[in-house]
Scaffold this motif. Structure first.
Motif, PDB file in Angstrom:
ATOM      1  N   TYR A  32      -9.952  54.488 -23.173  1.00  0.00           N
ATOM      2  CA  TYR A  32      -8.807  54.065 -23.720  1.00  0.00           C
ATOM      3  C   TYR A  32      -8.575  52.457 -23.449  1.00  0.00           C
ATOM      4  N   ALA A  33      -8.600  52.203 -22.163  1.00  0.00           N
ATOM      5  CA  ALA A  33      -8.419  50.692 -21.834  1.00  0.00           C
ATOM      6  C   ALA A  33      -9.510  49.927 -22.687  1.00  0.00           C
ATOM      7  N   SER A  34     -10.458  50.150 -22.765  1.00  0.00           N
ATOM      8  CA  SER A  34     -11.605  49.565 -23.597  1.00  0.00           C
ATOM      9  C   SER A  34     -11.283  49.371 -25.059  1.00  0.00           C
ATOM     10  N   ARG A  35     -10.378  50.202 -25.639  1.00  0.00           N
ATOM     11  CA  ARG A  35     -10.062  50.098 -26.910  1.00  0.00           C
ATOM     12  C   ARG A  35      -8.943  49.124 -26.977  1.00  0.00           C
ATOM     13  N   MET A  36      -8.466  48.749 -25.895  1.00  0.00           N
ATOM     14  CA  MET A  36      -7.148  47.825 -26.078  1.00  0.00           C
ATOM     15  C   MET A  36      -7.381  46.379 -25.700  1.00  0.00           C
ATOM     16  N   LEU A  37      -8.416  46.347 -24.602  1.00  0.00           N
ATOM     17  CA  LEU A  37      -8.754  44.781 -24.184  1.00  0.00           C
ATOM     18  C   LEU A  37     -10.448  44.930 -24.197  1.00  0.00           C
ATOM     19  N   PRO A  38     -10.959  43.679 -24.237  1.00  0.00           N
ATOM     20  CA  PRO A  38     -12.189  43.504 -24.540  1.00  0.00           C
ATOM     21  C   PRO A  38     -13.170  43.481 -23.466  1.00  0.00           C
ATOM     22  N   THR A  39     -12.758  43.605 -22.195  1.00  0.00           N
ATOM     23  CA  THR A  39     -13.256  43.243 -20.921  1.00  0.00           C
ATOM     24  C   THR A  39     -12.741  43.683 -19.715  1.00  0.00           C
ATOM     25  N   ILE A  40     -13.446  44.340 -18.733  1.00  0.00           N
ATOM     26  CA  ILE A  40     -12.852  44.855 -17.491  1.00  0.00           C
ATOM     27  C   ILE A  40     -13.728  44.380 -16.303  1.00  0.00           C
ATOM     28  N   GLU A  41     -13.168  43.973 -15.172  1.00  0.00           N
ATOM     29  CA  GLU A  41     -13.962  44.093 -13.928  1.00  0.00           C
ATOM     30  C   GLU A  41     -14.138  45.494 -13.449  1.00  0.00           C
ATOM     31  N   ILE A  42     -15.587  45.568 -13.057  1.00  0.00           N
ATOM     32  CA  ILE A  42     -15.542  46.987 -12.062  1.00  0.00           C
ATOM     33  C   ILE A  42     -15.548  46.785 -10.813  1.00  0.00           C
ATOM     34  N   ASN A  43     -14.485  47.391 -10.171  1.00  0.00           N
ATOM     35  CA  ASN A  43     -14.099  47.119  -8.741  1.00  0.00           C
ATOM     36  C   ASN A  43     -14.676  48.134  -7.970  1.00  0.00           C
ATOM     37  N   GLY A  44     -15.410  49.418  -8.508  1.00  0.00           N
ATOM     38  CA  GLY A  44     -15.835  50.263  -7.473  1.00  0.00           C
ATOM     39  C   GLY A  44     -17.087  49.701  -7.013  1.00  0.00           C
ATOM     40  N   SER A  45     -17.936  48.706  -7.340  1.00  0.00           N
ATOM     41  CA  SER A  45     -19.070  48.132  -6.879  1.00  0.00           C
ATOM     42  C   SER A  45     -18.815  47.337  -5.491  1.00  0.00           C
ATOM     43  N   PHE A  46     -17.626  47.045  -5.542  1.00  0.00           N
ATOM     44  CA  PHE A  46     -17.038  46.174  -4.336  1.00  0.00           C
ATOM     45  C   PHE A  46     -16.900  47.080  -2.930  1.00  0.00           C
ATOM     46  N   TYR A  47     -16.728  48.190  -3.279  1.00  0.00           N
ATOM     47  CA  TYR A  47     -16.269  49.005  -1.916  1.00  0.00           C
ATOM     48  C   TYR A  47     -17.527  49.772  -1.773  1.00  0.00           C
TER      49      TYR A  47
END
Length: 326
Positions: free
Chosen positions: A34-49
């Motif tokens: 859903y979010a990726s159809r609204m915005l063209p980029t996202i940070e992956i945060n899980g890889s930080f934790y």
């Protein structure tokens, strides 16, 4: 001529967003779609934790549309626990852990340093020298992984692709021209981080791209951006994307960056506590004349009736984060 401008959000899985940004009864496993159809980029945060798995990265790739870009946040085990010391094996584990499954959707890698970590030139020189600038170099590092990722590795990229790195600082000692020079020598971007005045905000241009993290205009992680504030950020982004520097840039170094024909821009809103991030991202995109991924493909940019939540203060809001801040 201008570089590519990508405006997005930091993470996508937040309980307070359900029923506000995400429609009621949307399955949790569909939130990235859903979010990726609204915005063209996202940070992956899980890889930080924590370390992830190749299956997760492959799923994230497949859940997002063509042309989508992920930024990947480097592990806090490297930045916060090891504090960049003796990180050869942790780096190998990180690069072995599935990142290559993002393929053409792999964007910059973000390294966020803790507020207690000060600038020590030798330490950062040694760390930056280890960072690979393409996927083949990253694969050579990944091959040296240890047992901690046994059974969950992806070691062969689909092809040689460039890798970009950006660093976010949170200690005043980094306001130092020597740090800026070090970043430029290693072609690493200094994150433009708006933290409501809590940590340094620097706009030195140190690489062929610019990385912004907008954590909140007045209240860290919580406050929304006013229309005037977003207009100011839009103007800065336009100038940077066209290769220039803004006249009132907040700088650590008096030495100007080399003029470029263009710079790519990656901008992420991290003011998610009160659900402002996706709406601020959408508003900034409109101010820059940018379309969301599905615009022009028979689907609306935003579903009818959506409105940004009003800016709230104090203890009001939609709840707290699902993970504590580092």
């Amino acid at each position: 001529m201008a570089g590519r401008i990508l405006i997005g959000i930091s993470g996508w899985r937040y309980g307070p967003w359900r029923g506000v940004f995400y429609p009621e009864k949307l399955p949790q496993h569909s939130e990235l779609k859903y979010a990726s159809r609204m915005l063209p980029t996202i940070e992956i945060n899980g890889s930080f934790y924590s370390l992830q798995s190749p299956a997760y990265y492959a799923e994230w790739h497949d859940d997002t549309p063509e042309g989508f870009v992920f930024a990947v946040k480097g592990p806090k085990y490297i930045t916060h626990l090891r504090r960049l010391n003796q990180v050869e094996t942790p780096l190998a584990n990180f690069f072995a852990n599935g990142m290559f499954e993002l393929k053409d959707k792999l964007g910059p890698i973000l390294w966020q340093f803790p507020p207690q970590l000060s600038f020590q030139a030798d330490r950062f020189e040694a760390f930056f020298a280890q960072l690979p600038h393409d996927t083949e170099a990253a694969a050579a590092i990944a091959a040296r992984h240890d047992h901690r990722v046994a059974g969950r590795t992806s070691l062969v990229p689909d092809r040689k692709r460039p890798l970009r790195h950006a660093v976010e600082i949170r200690h005043p000692s980094f306001v130092d021209p020597a740090f800026v020079a070090l970043l430029r020598r290693h072609r690493i971007a200094l994150v433009v981080a708006d933290t409501a005045g809590k940590w340094p905000l620097l706009e030195d241009l140190t690489a062929g791209f610019v990385y912004l993290r907008l954590h909140g205009d007045q209240e860290l992680y919580a406050s929304g951006y006013s229309d005037a504030a977003l207009e100011r950020w839009a103007a800065r982004i336009r100038t940077w994307s066209e290769g220039g520097q803004v006249a009132d840039a907040r700088l650590a170094s008096s030495r100007p960056a080399p003029r470029r024909a263009k710079r790519d821009i990656y901008c992420y809103f991290d003011n998610d506590v009160k659900v402002h991030a996706p709406y601020d991202a959408a508003t900034l995109m409109r101010k820059l004349g940018l379309a969301t991924p599905l615009a022009g493909k028979g689907q609306p940019v935003w579903p009818p009736g959506w409105q940004a939540p009003r800016i709230r203060t104090g203890s009001e809001g939609f709840g707290m984060r699902t993970k504590a801040r580092p």
